[in-house]
Design a protein around this motif. Structure first.
Motif, PDB file in Angstrom:
ATOM      1  N   GLN A 158      18.296   6.697  23.017  1.00 50.86           N
ATOM      2  CA  GLN A 158      17.401   7.847  23.063  1.00 50.86           C
ATOM      3  C   GLN A 158      16.054   7.522  22.431  1.00 50.86           C
ATOM      4  O   GLN A 158      14.995   7.899  22.935  1.00 50.86           O
ATOM      5  CB  GLN A 158      18.059   9.037  22.351  1.00 50.86           C
ATOM      6  CG  GLN A 158      17.207  10.292  22.274  1.00 50.86           C
ATOM      7  CD  GLN A 158      16.918  10.894  23.633  1.00 50.86           C
ATOM      8  OE1 GLN A 158      17.715  10.740  24.559  1.00 50.86           O
ATOM      9  NE2 GLN A 158      15.781  11.564  23.760  1.00 50.86           N
ATOM     10  N   ARG A 159      16.117   6.803  21.298  1.00 48.42           N
ATOM     11  CA  ARG A 159      14.877   6.417  20.621  1.00 48.42           C
ATOM     12  C   ARG A 159      14.047   5.468  21.481  1.00 48.42           C
ATOM     13  O   ARG A 159      12.815   5.580  21.543  1.00 48.42           O
ATOM     14  CB  ARG A 159      15.194   5.774  19.271  1.00 48.42           C
ATOM     15  CG  ARG A 159      13.954   5.380  18.472  1.00 48.42           C
ATOM     16  CD  ARG A 159      13.053   6.573  18.243  1.00 48.42           C
ATOM     17  NE  ARG A 159      11.841   6.206  17.506  1.00 48.42           N
ATOM     18  CZ  ARG A 159      10.794   7.003  17.361  1.00 48.42           C
ATOM     19  NH1 ARG A 159      10.790   8.201  17.912  1.00 48.42           N
ATOM     20  NH2 ARG A 159       9.737   6.595  16.682  1.00 48.42           N
ATOM     21  N   SER A 161      13.974   5.391  24.716  1.00 47.46           N
ATOM     22  CA  SER A 161      13.376   6.178  25.798  1.00 47.46           C
ATOM     23  C   SER A 161      12.204   7.024  25.310  1.00 47.46           C
ATOM     24  O   SER A 161      11.357   7.433  26.114  1.00 47.46           O
ATOM     25  CB  SER A 161      14.431   7.085  26.432  1.00 47.46           C
ATOM     26  OG  SER A 161      14.867   8.088  25.530  1.00 47.46           O
ATOM     27  N   GLU A 162      12.140   7.306  23.994  1.00 44.74           N
ATOM     28  CA  GLU A 162      11.060   8.117  23.445  1.00 44.74           C
ATOM     29  C   GLU A 162       9.804   7.306  23.132  1.00 44.74           C
ATOM     30  O   GLU A 162       8.744   7.886  22.870  1.00 44.74           O
ATOM     31  CB  GLU A 162      11.534   8.815  22.157  1.00 44.74           C
ATOM     32  CG  GLU A 162      12.600   9.875  22.393  1.00 44.74           C
ATOM     33  CD  GLU A 162      13.157  10.422  21.098  1.00 44.74           C
ATOM     34  OE1 GLU A 162      12.785   9.882  20.024  1.00 44.74           O
ATOM     35  OE2 GLU A 162      13.970  11.362  21.136  1.00 44.74           O
ATOM     36  N   PRO A 164       6.513   5.662  23.749  1.00 42.34           N
ATOM     37  CA  PRO A 164       5.530   5.885  24.820  1.00 42.34           C
ATOM     38  C   PRO A 164       5.400   4.675  25.728  1.00 42.34           C
ATOM     39  O   PRO A 164       5.283   3.532  25.262  1.00 42.34           O
ATOM     40  CB  PRO A 164       4.225   6.148  24.058  1.00 42.34           C
ATOM     41  CG  PRO A 164       4.671   6.618  22.709  1.00 42.34           C
ATOM     42  CD  PRO A 164       5.942   5.891  22.413  1.00 42.34           C
ATOM     43  N   GLN A 189      10.630   0.667  15.634  1.00 38.93           N
ATOM     44  CA  GLN A 189      10.913   2.060  15.971  1.00 38.93           C
ATOM     45  C   GLN A 189      12.385   2.399  15.791  1.00 38.93           C
ATOM     46  O   GLN A 189      12.745   3.546  15.496  1.00 38.93           O
ATOM     47  CB  GLN A 189      10.499   2.334  17.421  1.00 38.93           C
ATOM     48  CG  GLN A 189       9.018   2.159  17.702  1.00 38.93           C
ATOM     49  CD  GLN A 189       8.176   3.237  17.052  1.00 38.93           C
ATOM     50  OE1 GLN A 189       8.614   4.366  16.900  1.00 38.93           O
ATOM     51  NE2 GLN A 189       6.957   2.891  16.656  1.00 38.93           N
ATOM     52  N   ARG A 193      15.348   4.941  12.695  1.00 39.82           N
ATOM     53  CA  ARG A 193      16.279   5.810  13.416  1.00 39.82           C
ATOM     54  C   ARG A 193      17.712   5.390  13.127  1.00 39.82           C
ATOM     55  O   ARG A 193      18.619   6.245  13.060  1.00 39.82           O
ATOM     56  CB  ARG A 193      15.982   5.741  14.907  1.00 39.82           C
ATOM     57  CG  ARG A 193      16.767   6.712  15.779  1.00 39.82           C
ATOM     58  CD  ARG A 193      16.405   8.160  15.510  1.00 39.82           C
ATOM     59  NE  ARG A 193      16.963   9.023  16.537  1.00 39.82           N
ATOM     60  CZ  ARG A 193      16.263   9.515  17.549  1.00 39.82           C
ATOM     61  NH1 ARG A 193      14.969   9.222  17.663  1.00 39.82           N
ATOM     62  NH2 ARG A 193      16.834  10.289  18.436  1.00 39.82           N
ATOM     63  N   LYS A 269      11.652  14.104  14.369  1.00 41.44           N
ATOM     64  CA  LYS A 269      11.193  15.326  14.995  1.00 41.44           C
ATOM     65  C   LYS A 269      11.899  16.522  14.399  1.00 41.44           C
ATOM     66  O   LYS A 269      13.119  16.512  14.220  1.00 41.44           O
ATOM     67  CB  LYS A 269      11.455  15.279  16.513  1.00 41.44           C
ATOM     68  CG  LYS A 269      10.538  14.318  17.236  1.00 41.44           C
ATOM     69  CD  LYS A 269      10.740  14.414  18.737  1.00 41.44           C
ATOM     70  CE  LYS A 269       9.773  13.490  19.464  1.00 41.44           C
ATOM     71  NZ  LYS A 269       9.927  13.580  20.929  1.00 41.44           N
TER      72      LYS A 269
END
Length: 272
Positions: A158-159, A161-162, A164, A189, A193, A269
C-alpha cells in the motif's frame, strides 16, 4: 462559546484524563476484590493486591524449589526471545517483498497470493506447524511469522502504491536504475511505515506466541499462565497478564520513539 469538539485539555488536564480510566478500573477491582474476600476469604477469583504481590515475590524473586530458577524472568526471557525472533524475520521478509512490489512482473502474481494467505486464520494452522516442524522453538516462531508477515507485506504494498509516480519518473529521468530507485527512493518511504506496522502487529504477535506456548512448551509467559490455571491461581495469572501488557506497551513506545528519531519527516496520514 466554543464547541466541545474544539476544546483541548492542557498538560495537567490531559495527564489527569489519561490516568482517570486506569484509576477507576483499579478502584473497581479493589472494591470487588474486598467484597468477595469479605464474603469468602478463600475466594480465588479476585485476589487482593497483597496476594498478588506475594505471588510476584514468589515467582520473580524466590528461586524455584525444583529448578532453582527465577521462573518469572526465565519465562519472560523465553517469550521475548521467541517474539523478537518472529518479529525480526517478519520485518525482513515483509520489507524485502514490499520492495519487490515496485516491479509489476513481481507484484502481479505475488499480490493475490499474499492476499489469500493473509485470510487464513493463523491459529488454525498451528497443529500443522507442530506436525511438520515439531514442538520446538521453530514452530512457535513460525506461527508469529505466518501470522503477521502477510499483513505487513500488504501494508508495504500500500505504501509503495502511495509513492507519487512523478517521484519515480523523475528518478528514472535522472538516470537511476531500478535498483537505485528501489534503494534511494522506495526504501526510505517503507522503513518508517514498517515500524508503524510492527507497532500494530504487536498485539497479534503476542496472541500467537501465547497460544503456541500454551499448547506445547515448557517455559514462557503463555505456558505459565495456562499451567497455573488448573489451580485457579489468579494471583499469578493477573500479574503475568499485567506484565505482558507492560512489555507490549514498552515495545510499542520504543518502536514509535525509534521512528520519530530516525524518520522525523514521516507523518502517517490522519496523525496529529
Amino acid at each position: 462559546m466554543s464547541r466541545l469538539m474544539n476544546r483541548t485539555p492542557g498538560k495537567v488536564s490531559k495527564l489527569g484524563l489519561i490516568l482517570l480510566p486506569f484509576a477507576l478500573l483499579l478502584l473497581l477491582y479493589l472494591y470487588s476484590s474486598q467484597a468477595r474476600l469479605a464474603e469468602n476469604p478463600n475466594d480465588k477469583l479476585l485476589p487482593s493486591f497483597t496476594q498478588m504481590a506475594d505471588a510476584v515475590d514468589r515467582m520473580a524473586f524466590t528461586p524455584d524449589r525444583r529448578s532453582g530458577e527465577y521462573l518469572w524472568w526465565v519465562d519472560s526471557a523465553s517469550s521475548l526471545k521467541r517474539l523478537f525472533t518472529g518479529l525480526g524475520i517478519a520485518a525482513v521478509v515483509s520489507l524485502g517483498l514490499g520492495l519487490m512490489m515496485l516491479i509489476p512482473l513481481v507484484r502481479t502474481p505475488l499480490s493475490p497470493l499474499v492476499t489469500v494467505i493473509s485470510m487464513i486464520p493463523p491459529l488454525s494452522i498451528l497443529p500443522i506447524l507442530f506436525i511438520v516442524m515439531g514442538l520446538g522453538e521453530l514452530s512457535k516462531v513460525m506461527l508469529i511469522v505466518i501470522g503477521i508477515t502477510p499483513v505487513l507485506i500488504r501494508d508495504m504494498q500500500q505504501r509503495v502504491s502511495e509513492i507519487p509516480a512523478e517521484l519515480l519518473v523523475k528518478a528514472q529521468t535522472l538516470g537511476a536504475s531500478t535498483w537505485q530507485v528501489t534503494i534511494r527512493v522506495v526504501l526510505p518511504q517503507l522503513l518508517p511505515r514498517l515500524l508503524q506496522g510492527l507497532c500494530l502487529a504487536l498485539g497479534p504477535a503476542w496472541l500467537f506466541l501465547i497460544a503456541a506456548e500454551a499448547i506445547a512448551s515448557t517455559d514462557g509467559l503463555g505456558y505459565r499462565i495456562f499451567l497455573v490455571r488448573r489451580y485457579l491461581a489468579m494471583d499469578v495469572i493477573l500479574p503475568y497478564v499485567a506484565w505482558i501488557t507492560l512489555l507490549a506497551f514498552i515495545m510499542d513506545r520504543s518502536l514509535k520513539g525509534l521512528g520519530r528519531v530516525m524518520f522525523p519527516w514521516f507523518e502517517p496520514k490522519g496523525g496529529r
